[in-house]
Design an enzyme around this catalytic site. Structure first.
Site, PDB file in Angstrom:
ATOM      1  N   TYR A  60       0.801  -1.183   0.073  1.00  0.00           N
ATOM      2  CA  TYR A  60       0.023  -0.154  -0.103  1.00  0.00           C
ATOM      3  C   TYR A  60       0.704   1.295  -0.118  1.00  0.00           C
ATOM      4  CZ  TYR A  60      -4.013   3.066   1.104  1.00  0.00           C
ATOM      5  OH  TYR A  60      -4.885   4.241   1.050  1.00  0.00           O
ATOM      6  N   PHE A 110      -6.659  19.558 -25.124  1.00  0.00           N
ATOM      7  CA  PHE A 110      -7.501  18.386 -25.315  1.00  0.00           C
ATOM      8  C   PHE A 110      -8.854  18.506 -24.810  1.00  0.00           C
ATOM      9  CE2 PHE A 110      -8.775  13.905 -24.464  1.00  0.00           C
ATOM     10  CZ  PHE A 110      -9.051  13.510 -25.772  1.00  0.00           C
ATOM     11  N   ASP A 111      -9.688  17.408 -25.279  1.00  0.00           N
ATOM     12  CA  ASP A 111     -11.207  17.750 -24.616  1.00  0.00           C
ATOM     13  C   ASP A 111     -11.315  17.697 -23.345  1.00  0.00           C
ATOM     14  OD1 ASP A 111     -11.331  15.204 -24.925  1.00  0.00           O
ATOM     15  OD2 ASP A 111     -12.775  15.114 -26.816  1.00  0.00           O
ATOM     16  N   ASP A 168       1.414  19.107 -21.494  1.00  0.00           N
ATOM     17  CA  ASP A 168       0.508  17.876 -21.611  1.00  0.00           C
ATOM     18  C   ASP A 168       1.355  16.809 -22.452  1.00  0.00           C
ATOM     19  OD1 ASP A 168      -1.550  15.904 -21.948  1.00  0.00           O
ATOM     20  OD2 ASP A 168      -3.039  17.182 -22.685  1.00  0.00           O
ATOM     21  N   ALA A 173       1.283  13.570 -23.192  1.00  0.00           N
ATOM     22  CA  ALA A 173       0.708  12.299 -23.448  1.00  0.00           C
ATOM     23  C   ALA A 173       1.701  11.482 -24.546  1.00  0.00           C
ATOM     24  CB  ALA A 173      -0.796  12.216 -24.042  1.00  0.00           C
ATOM     25  N   LYS A 218      -0.679   6.759 -23.705  1.00  0.00           N
ATOM     26  CA  LYS A 218      -0.171   6.576 -24.965  1.00  0.00           C
ATOM     27  C   LYS A 218       1.360   6.372 -25.150  1.00  0.00           C
ATOM     28  CE  LYS A 218      -4.084   9.406 -24.848  1.00  0.00           C
ATOM     29  NZ  LYS A 218      -4.812   9.631 -23.804  1.00  0.00           N
ATOM     30  N   HIS A 234     -21.196  13.080 -28.279  1.00  0.00           N
ATOM     31  CA  HIS A 234     -20.827  11.997 -29.027  1.00  0.00           C
ATOM     32  C   HIS A 234     -20.726  10.786 -28.277  1.00  0.00           C
ATOM     33  CE1 HIS A 234     -17.367  13.690 -27.125  1.00  0.00           C
ATOM     34  NE2 HIS A 234     -16.595  12.754 -27.417  1.00  0.00           N
TER      35      HIS A 234
HETATM   36  N1  F0G Z   1      -4.552  14.879 -22.898  1.00  0.00           N
HETATM   37  C1  F0G Z   1      -4.216  14.641 -24.138  1.00  0.00           C
HETATM   38  C2  F0G Z   1      -3.352  15.274 -25.256  1.00  0.00           C
HETATM   39  C3  F0G Z   1      -4.863  13.388 -24.512  1.00  0.00           C
HETATM   40  O1  F0G Z   1      -4.867  12.797 -26.057  1.00  0.00           O
HETATM   41  C4  F0G Z   1      -5.865  12.664 -23.530  1.00  0.00           C
HETATM   42  C5  F0G Z   1      -6.569  11.533 -23.992  1.00  0.00           C
HETATM   43  C6  F0G Z   1      -5.785  13.267 -22.230  1.00  0.00           C
HETATM   44  C7  F0G Z   1      -4.904  14.308 -22.159  1.00  0.00           C
HETATM   45  C8  F0G Z   1      -6.658  12.476 -21.228  1.00  0.00           C
HETATM   46  O2  F0G Z   1      -5.987  11.426 -20.828  1.00  0.00           O
HETATM   47  O3  F0G Z   1      -7.686   9.514 -21.573  1.00  0.00           O
HETATM   48  O4  F0G Z   1      -5.805   9.075 -19.939  1.00  0.00           O
HETATM   49  O5  F0G Z   1      -7.527  10.600 -19.197  1.00  0.00           O
HETATM   50  N2  F0G Z   1      -6.639  11.285 -25.323  1.00  0.00           N
HETATM   51  C9  F0G Z   1      -7.384  10.044 -25.474  1.00  0.00           C
HETATM   52  C10 F0G Z   1      -7.659  10.099 -26.889  1.00  0.00           C
HETATM   53  C11 F0G Z   1      -9.022   9.741 -25.024  1.00  0.00           C
HETATM   54  O6  F0G Z   1      -8.452   9.133 -27.553  1.00  0.00           O
HETATM   55  O7  F0G Z   1      -7.132  10.793 -27.611  1.00  0.00           O
HETATM   56  P1  F0G Z   1      -6.720  10.283 -20.435  1.00  0.00           P
END
Ligand code: F0G
Length: 459
Positions: free
Chosen positions: A73, A125-126, A216, A218, A259, A450
């Site tokens: 833990y 990102f969204d 960010d 990823a 990613k 969506h």
């Molecule tokens: N930032 C970027 C640039 C991303 O592409 C994503 C996720 C996130 C943050 C959020 O991360 O999914 O681990 O919570 N992108 C995925 C996509 C969902 O399909 O592009 P997460």
């Protein structure tokens, strides 16, 4: 001899079957799923290009790491392996594990967001935007003009428009801007890379106004490899050094490890600011877990540590970027318009240009994504009028600035023949595109429509 065929730099140890269906079956599946590909069982998908997130194949070394995971833990060995790997790469002191990227975003913007504040970015990102806005702050994007010129190639379409950012900072005052986020690569606008020059310029601007800059990150490794390929002065530089230089420019970072850490789940938040990290850890314990596991199992942390090393292997990155390009070239060969050049993790088809006979109100990109599934069993994702989901006061959908279909390529999962198949299906769609019809909404929620919207073929 330098051979021109770039091969997958791995061999396959474990396989799983693809979901093979007939066109007739897919027709019924699509109708039952209300023309929303999120509602289709993955078993019924042949080639799944919905996302590159968490869908990659781990290596034998990572599976070995999974068995070695320490599930204590507190203070697990796997946490320290993870922490030291993230520190070595990013150079930051405070490393906070989270279960995925958006958990880091939720925590960070709870700490620094709030009403009357602005977060500035090349593009959010969204999930980032949603978390910024959920905190009460506003998310402001400053992409360069080339980003929207889909047909015209440019090396670094992910860059931020520094002059526009500066103008905005002067207008609003730096005190209302707690953070600048550079998304590398820029997922929302085609998975396009950001140049080192642009990162430096944004860092300079932020320094001048005392605004911290985070990455960010990823897809940091893909971004670093693009810098090596395309930016003057980096051709001879090891990608690890380029990646380290990117992090050196920043004050912190968060990562969806799903990613470029080559794992199926995980993430982290990293920084030097102890005030922020202290608050973030409190929230972590509240929502994710103790500070040495943050919502992950010890084995997940182990796999991330190994993945962060593997992803910087230049043979891997050469294959990765080449395979995305290969798909892009194939589509262009059939006259399918894409964001050109292709990004790191996927190819984005310009459905507005491909299907001019379908009005935005009938969701051309969603219609194309459905046609791709119907004809070829291929799953993709719409980035357009349905995803952005802006409606006027009468509930009529407003045309989004773009109508894209993203074909995201999972890492180390598909071979060249899978991609050749996708290209062939697109060839058929291109020759028969008049038969692709638009869609109408049956019902859709106001937030992130969506994912759950129900649609039907337009009359
Ligand atoms: N930032 C970027 C640039 C991303 O592409 C994503 C996720 C996130 C943050 C959020 O991360 O999914 O681990 O919570 N992108 C995925 C996509 C969902 O399909 O592009 P997460």
């Amino acid at each position: 001899m330098e051979w021109k065929t770039i091969i997958e730099p791995f061999k396959i140890k474990t396989v799983e079957p693809l979901g093979i269906t007939t066109r007739e079956e897919r027709q019924a599946i699509l109708a039952a799923a209300h023309y929303n590909l999120f509602n289709i069982r993955a078993e019924k998908v042949l080639i799944d290009l919905l996302t590159d997130s968490g869908t990659g194949a781990m290596s034998a070394a990572q599976w070995g790491g999974i068995m070695n995971g320490d599930e204590s833990y507190a203070g697990a060995r796997s946490y320290y392996n993870f922490e030291s790997e993230v520190k070595r790469l990013t150079g930051f002191d405070e490393i906070i594990p989270v279960h995925q990227g958006r958990a880091a975003e939720k925590i960070l913007f709870t700490v620094i967001g709030g009403k009357g504040k602005y977060i500035i970015s090349n593009s959010h990102f969204d999930t980032t935007r949603a978390n910024v806005e959920f905190s009460g702050a506003q998310a402001m994007d400053f992409p360069v003009k080339e980003a929207m010129e889909f047909d015209k190639p440019a090396p670094f379409k992910g860059n931020a428009d520094v002059a526009a950012m500066e103008k905005f900072i002067k207008e609003k005052g730096a005190a209302s801007i707690p953070l600048c986020v550079m998304t590398v690569t820029n997922n929302s606008l085609g998975g396009q890379p950001v140049s080192m020059e642009n990162l430096k310029a944004v860092q300079n601007l932020c320094r001048k106004f005392g605004i911290p800059m985070f990455l960010d990150c990823a897809r940091f490794a893909e971004n670093a490899y693009f810098i090596k390929l395309r930016e003057k002065g980096y051709a001879q530089c090891p990608v690890r050094e380029i990646a380290e230089s990117m992090f050196e420019l920043a004050d912190g970072a968060w990562m969806s490890s799903k990613k470029d850490a080559l794992v199926n789940i995980g993430g982290f938040l990293a920084m030097n600011n102890r005030d922020w990290s202290g608050k973030a850890r409190q929230l972590l314990i509240l929502t994710e877990g103790f500070s040495t596991y943050g919502g992950l199992a010890g084995r997940d942390l182990e796999a991330i540590a190994i993945g962060l090393r593997e992803v910087l292997d230049e043979n891997y990155l050469q294959y990765r970027i080449r395979s995305t390009q290969y798909l892009g070239e194939g589509l262009l060969g059939h006259g399918v318009p894409i964001i050109n050049p292709p990004g790191g993790h996927g190819v984005y088809v310009n459905a507005k240009k491909f299907l001019p006979h379908i009005k935005p109100a009938n969701f051309p990109a969603q219609a194309l994504a459905c046609a791709l599934y119907l004809e070829g069993g291929i799953r993709s994702v719409e980035i357009g009028t349905l995803m952005f989901g802006k409606r006027d006061k009468d509930g009529v959908y407003q045309a989004a600035p773009m109508e894209l279909v993203r074909l995201a390529i999972p890492r180390r999962v598909y071979t060249q023949s899978h991609i050749d198949y996708v290209i062939e299906v697109f060839g058929y769609l291109a020759a028969n595109k008049k038969n692709i019809k638009g869609l109408d909404i049956v019902e859709a929620p106001a937030i992130l429509p969506h994912f759950t919207a129900k649609l039907k073929p337009a009359k």
